[in-house]
Design an enzyme around this catalytic site. Structure first.
Site, PDB file in Angstrom:
ATOM      1  N   HIS A 116      -7.469   0.704 -12.846  1.00  0.00           N
ATOM      2  CA  HIS A 116      -6.279   0.004 -12.355  1.00  0.00           C
ATOM      3  C   HIS A 116      -6.225  -0.141 -10.839  1.00  0.00           C
ATOM      4  O   HIS A 116      -5.230  -0.620 -10.288  1.00  0.00           O
ATOM      5  CB  HIS A 116      -5.035   0.746 -12.865  1.00  0.00           C
ATOM      6  CG  HIS A 116      -3.848  -0.127 -13.012  1.00  0.00           C
ATOM      7  ND1 HIS A 116      -2.701   0.053 -12.270  1.00  0.00           N
ATOM      8  CD2 HIS A 116      -3.625  -1.195 -13.801  1.00  0.00           C
ATOM      9  CE1 HIS A 116      -1.821  -0.866 -12.598  1.00  0.00           C
ATOM     10  NE2 HIS A 116      -2.347  -1.635 -13.525  1.00  0.00           N
ATOM     11  N   LYS A 171      -6.722  -1.543  -7.037  1.00  0.00           N
ATOM     12  CA  LYS A 171      -6.630  -2.874  -6.438  1.00  0.00           C
ATOM     13  C   LYS A 171      -6.914  -2.710  -4.948  1.00  0.00           C
ATOM     14  O   LYS A 171      -5.993  -2.580  -4.157  1.00  0.00           O
ATOM     15  CB  LYS A 171      -5.242  -3.458  -6.666  1.00  0.00           C
ATOM     16  CG  LYS A 171      -4.863  -3.597  -8.125  1.00  0.00           C
ATOM     17  CD  LYS A 171      -3.359  -3.742  -8.263  1.00  0.00           C
ATOM     18  CE  LYS A 171      -2.946  -3.681  -9.695  1.00  0.00           C
ATOM     19  NZ  LYS A 171      -2.625  -2.319 -10.118  1.00  0.00           N
ATOM     20  N   ASP A 177     -16.875  -4.458   5.285  1.00  0.00           N
ATOM     21  CA  ASP A 177     -17.805  -3.882   6.263  1.00  0.00           C
ATOM     22  C   ASP A 177     -17.574  -2.390   6.531  1.00  0.00           C
ATOM     23  O   ASP A 177     -17.812  -1.912   7.641  1.00  0.00           O
ATOM     24  CB  ASP A 177     -17.750  -4.648   7.588  1.00  0.00           C
ATOM     25  CG  ASP A 177     -18.357  -6.031   7.480  1.00  0.00           C
ATOM     26  OD1 ASP A 177     -19.183  -6.261   6.575  1.00  0.00           O
ATOM     27  OD2 ASP A 177     -18.007  -6.892   8.318  1.00  0.00           O
TER      28      ASP A 177
END
Length: 149
Positions: A88, A90, A95
């Site tokens: 779940h 996100k 870089d």
């Protein structure tokens, strides 16, 4: 791709600009990913030679509109969970120096209609913690480690 990158100063265009700032790597850990504009930005980075890795949720990667198959077909490395719970997270790491995280699923619905939050952080302590989590999950979801029996 018939879906142009967003222009103007919108939340989506600001997110795309942050992603397109990647020069070496982009690590994505996303529950669901169906926004064509964000997928196009990720593909552009891959074509520029940026190393892109994506971890996602197995149940959501195959849903109608998911961009995961398209990204995988473009040659982007994709790994997914192998258990019943949701992957779940996100977040994105640009870089190894910029963290993009929040409640936002990378879906057209979330971007156009939902109340969401996105936090962009360039603090090495936070970036390092998320990078370590990404690497841990990346290795856990390595197909060589899957158990079928």
């Amino acid at each position: 791709c018939p879906c142009p990158l967003p222009s103007g100063d919108t939340a989506l265009s600001r997110l795309v600009r942050r992603l397109l700032s990647a020069r070496r790597s982009l690590d994505l850990c996303l529950f669901s990913f169906s926004c064509p504009q964000l997928a196009r930005a990720v593909q552009l980075l891959h074509r520029r030679g940026v190393r892109v890795r994506l971890v996602t949720d197995a149940q959501y990667m195959g849903l109608h509109g998911s961009q995961i198959g398209r990204l995988r077909h473009a040659g982007i490395q994709v790994r997914h969970d192998q258990h019943s719970g949701y992957m779940h997270h996100k977040f994105a790491i640009v870089d190894r120096r910029m963290l993009i995280t929040g409640s936002l699923n990378w879906t057209t619905q979330a971007i156009q209609s939902n109340r969401e939050n996105v936090l962009v952080v360039e603090d090495t302590e936070y970036v390092k913690a998320f990078q370590e989590e990404f690497e841990r999950i990346w290795e856990e979801y390595n197909p060589a480690n899957y158990r079928f029996f």
